[in-house]
Scaffold this active site. Sequence first.
Site, PDB file in Angstrom:
ATOM      1  N   HIS A  61       9.914  -7.144  45.073  1.00 57.59           N
ATOM      2  CA  HIS A  61       9.925  -8.241  46.060  1.00 57.59           C
ATOM      3  C   HIS A  61       9.427  -7.752  47.413  1.00 57.59           C
ATOM      4  O   HIS A  61      10.199  -7.281  48.257  1.00 57.59           O
ATOM      5  CB  HIS A  61      11.349  -8.799  46.189  1.00 57.59           C
ATOM      6  CG  HIS A  61      11.384 -10.156  46.815  1.00 57.59           C
ATOM      7  ND1 HIS A  61      12.233 -11.148  46.386  1.00 57.59           N
ATOM      8  CD2 HIS A  61      10.670 -10.700  47.835  1.00 57.59           C
ATOM      9  CE1 HIS A  61      12.045 -12.244  47.116  1.00 57.59           C
ATOM     10  NE2 HIS A  61      11.102 -11.986  48.005  1.00 57.59           N
ATOM     11  N   ASN A  95       3.341 -15.891  49.139  1.00 58.12           N
ATOM     12  CA  ASN A  95       3.418 -16.840  50.269  1.00 58.12           C
ATOM     13  C   ASN A  95       2.670 -16.317  51.484  1.00 58.12           C
ATOM     14  O   ASN A  95       3.208 -16.179  52.572  1.00 58.12           O
ATOM     15  CB  ASN A  95       4.874 -17.180  50.612  1.00 58.12           C
ATOM     16  CG  ASN A  95       5.688 -15.961  51.015  1.00 58.12           C
ATOM     17  OD1 ASN A  95       5.351 -14.843  50.654  1.00 58.12           O
ATOM     18  ND2 ASN A  95       6.748 -16.177  51.765  1.00 58.12           N
ATOM     19  N   ASP A 152       8.084 -17.983  46.045  1.00 60.18           N
ATOM     20  CA  ASP A 152       9.026 -17.352  46.977  1.00 60.18           C
ATOM     21  C   ASP A 152       8.784 -17.765  48.424  1.00 60.18           C
ATOM     22  O   ASP A 152       7.651 -17.865  48.884  1.00 60.18           O
ATOM     23  CB  ASP A 152       8.972 -15.830  46.884  1.00 60.18           C
ATOM     24  CG  ASP A 152      10.004 -15.204  47.809  1.00 60.18           C
ATOM     25  OD1 ASP A 152      11.142 -15.685  47.813  1.00 60.18           O
ATOM     26  OD2 ASP A 152       9.661 -14.260  48.536  1.00 60.18           O
ATOM     27  N   ASP A 303      12.816  -7.119  49.456  1.00 63.83           N
ATOM     28  CA  ASP A 303      12.407  -8.334  50.185  1.00 63.83           C
ATOM     29  C   ASP A 303      11.802  -7.943  51.541  1.00 63.83           C
ATOM     30  O   ASP A 303      12.074  -8.564  52.565  1.00 63.83           O
ATOM     31  CB  ASP A 303      13.560  -9.324  50.346  1.00 63.83           C
ATOM     32  CG  ASP A 303      13.065 -10.724  50.737  1.00 63.83           C
ATOM     33  OD1 ASP A 303      11.826 -10.918  50.863  1.00 63.83           O
ATOM     34  OD2 ASP A 303      13.907 -11.611  50.927  1.00 63.83           O
ATOM     35  N   GLY A 322      13.458 -12.803  57.992  1.00 65.32           N
ATOM     36  CA  GLY A 322      12.992 -11.649  57.218  1.00 65.32           C
ATOM     37  C   GLY A 322      13.101 -10.329  57.960  1.00 65.32           C
ATOM     38  O   GLY A 322      12.981 -10.280  59.184  1.00 65.32           O
TER      39      GLY A 322
HETATM   40 ZN    ZN Z   1      12.697 -15.450  49.053  1.00 62.60          ZN
END
Ligand code: ZN
Length: 423
Positions: A61, A95, A152, A303, A322
């Site tokens: 991720h 994304n 995502d 992530d 994020g």
């Molecule tokens: Zn996500």
Amino acid sequence: MQSLLIKNGLAIDPVSGEALRDILIEGGRLNRVARRIKPPPGCPVFDAAGLWVFPGFIDAHVHAREPGGEAAETLESAARSAAAGGITSALLMPNTSPALATAALLAKYRRRAAGLPAALYFSAAATAGRAGKKISNLSALKNAGALAFTDDGSCLPRGLLAGLIKEAAALGLPLLDHPEELRLTGSGVINAGPAARRLGLPGIPPDAELLAVLGDILAASSAGPMHLQHLSLASSVAALRAAKKMGWPVTGETCPHYFTLSDGEIKTDDASYKMKPPLRSPADRRAVLAALADGTIDLIASDHAPHESRLKAKGFRGAPFGIIGLETLAPLCVTELVLKKRLTRKRLSELASFNPARLLGLKRKGRLLPGFDADLTLLDPRRLKRVPGVFVSKSANSPFIGRPLRGWPAATVVAGRIVFLAA
Ligand SMILES: [Zn+2]
């Protein structure tokens, strides 16, 4: 072809366990793994005494921000950041801007990612243009090299879920979901809890995640395999545990911040603590730790979500969601999980190497066996270092800056080549 002998390390295989082993690499593959191997003539030797040698960590991720966000990260900087963090392979999220939603774009960026220090793999948008209206041409995306499908950043649309699961399963590729009911998130920017109240910020209710997790599990129970991204809640992992007990084909991931931090640690309006899902309660954090130990959660992913500091300076209300994570994943896993005896090194090698390799169908990765790819993560459990304020990544949006950690990468090997060596 190039050869390399790694001597005297503690080799940690996710299946057979750990032992002191020498590892001989030839032609980009593991050639021999044995107690003592004499270096072939002219073969360089790396002394790994005192180091933990894992099959290369695979981060399922990662946001590399190319195309469209090159001020925050590029494929090249993401690959160097990964190598510096002991991550040998990364799955990139689609994304971007524009979204990686067509075969032509995917092919273009795969070419740009070739030959970088870490192996970068691509997921493709599950819905056309990542717009959530209709299913992408999944077989064309697979033919262009996609290893997984996801929207995502957005939850997969409920009305398309069963169809998506079936199409992805027919192609043999995993479908990953970012479980979040956006209408419940509303304008929330932080977990709905004491920190939100203290700072006067709009909260994200836990149900925004749980409701989507339950919908995903229900769809998987009848339609087929599904992978749940970045789980953060006690209730989410309880639902995943129950689903697995039923034999339903669901897997799940979490990220180091969810097992290390909780929202009580957010003292000021500091957006380096802002991510999705948000940091939850101490009880959620404990439940995530238990789910990592008991096999409920399948893998740990970063992530990694880089953002420019001028955007992160806007506080919780104005900053994007994020945090970066490629360079802190390994030392957080070692410090928080292994050295605190919450799980074993062998279990960590399942969570960081073996299970992500299986999810992504990377058949020659995830174990320390002859014939497997020579991707290795060498960690130093003794070296204590604070997380620096400057990263190899182009961005520095991390809540962990200044935190003392052990288990930093000593060296990273990708396809038999040393791509990172600690100073
Ligand atoms: Zn996500």
